[in-house]
Design a protein around this motif. Structure first.
Motif: not given
Length: 329
Positions: A39-54
């Motif tokens: 992405q041209d906006v890095s996901p590292s700029q997110a407050n968090e990238v949450l992977l909800i693992d069930s």
């Protein structure tokens, strides 16, 4: 690649889940995450990238993904946590002003994230932005799925317009708005809670904005068993959506009317011809594979019809049987 931090964008959190991988290709998760990296906006700029693992992803794969993508935060959920519960759990624990929803079996265009986020900065306060998702694939099977699977073809439009629907694999909400207007969870549906949610939002006077430049592709059903059950359950969901949204106490003046996807020959033909036209326009090779795709498409339509009729006779039979096969009952 390193992308400079863009201070003009609102704070955001990205939510994915692993429940979708119970019967899908695990490699799809890696491909989805790779499309976020690009992405041209890095996901590292997110407050968090949450992977909800069930519990649907092997621990060694999760460890590899976290090593490769250090911005991922694994948030454990109880085994058997459903798709929509996982998505809402993500919204509850996230901290960004905007909640951006992805799916682990989608691939996103490089400008997708920026387009979604920038839309929230335009004009009047915007609460919900839906991108466009279409089915990925070419060949006899890919063409059949483009014809009959859930996702429509790209419209080719560019303007922001009100919409009557969204897909939870490609949508963003203001977090506070979503928490105040949550996706209903306790419904007799496999997928399709977002149909009910969208209907309720429109009924309450809210607007869902469709951003056609925020584009993603979704994997088709993976393998014979997934194909068989997925289309049966589409029929199951159509039955319940029609029943839930056709209650006698619904107000007659609603802005949007729910249309039964199986209702009316004229309506079905219109949707089919519109989708076929867009398919050929977006990917002319579909025309080459169309004759070979017809038998597969016909089987998928028959499965939808069968799923609808079985559910009309035994409303919870298909869903309970499917969960029993997955070991979730």
């Amino acid at each position: 690649m390193d992308v400079p931090f863009d201070k003009t964008l609102p704070s955001f959190s990205i939510i994915l889940e692993t429940e979708n991988l119970a019967n899908a290709d695990l490699e799809g998760l890696s491909r989805s995450l790779a499309s976020l990296v690009n992405q041209d906006v890095s996901p590292s700029q997110a407050n968090e990238v949450l992977l909800i693992d069930s519990g649907d992803t092997p621990p060694d794969l999760l460890e590899q993904l976290c090593d490769r993508y250090p911005w991922i935060k694994i948030h454990p959920a109880p085994a058997g946590t459903g798709y929509y519960k996982a998505k809402m759990l993500g919204a509850q624990v996230a901290t960004g002003d905007i909640i951006v929803y992805c799916d682990s079996d989608c691939i996103y265009e490089p400008t997708w994230l920026r387009t979604i986020l920038t839309t929230f900065t335009q004009g009047e306060p915007i609460q919900a932005v839906a991108g466009e998702t279409t089915t990925r694939g070419i060949g006899p099977y890919g063409t059949a799925m483009a014809l009959t699977y859930i996702f429509p073809q790209y419209t080719g439009e560019t303007a922001l317009t009100p919409s009557s629907q969204y897909f939870l694999n490609n949508v963003a909400f203001r977090r506070q708005f979503l928490l105040e207007n949550p996706i209903p969870l306790e419904l007799p549906l496999y997928r399709g809670n977002c149909v009910i949610h969208a209907y309720n939002l429109l009924k309450d006077g809210h607007t869902i904005w469709r951003q056609p430049k925020a584009r993603a592709t979704h994997a088709p059903p993976n393998g014979l068993s997934h194909f068989f059950w997925r289309f049966l359950l589409i029929g199951h969901d159509y039955y319940w959506q029609n029943r839930l949204l056709s209650k006698p106490d619904q107000e007659p003046g609603n802005r949007e009317k729910y249309r039964d996807p199986l209702g009316g020959l004229h309506g079905k033909m219109h949707v089919f011809l519109e989708r076929l036209q867009r398919m050929v326009k977006n990917e002319p090779r579909h025309l080459l594979y169309l004759p070979l795709s017809i038998p597969i498409a016909a089987i998928s339509v028959l499965l939808i019809f069968a799923g609808n009729k079985i559910t009309a006779l035994k409303p919870d039979y298909l869903l309970k049987t499917y969960y029993r096969i997955l070991g979730e009952v």
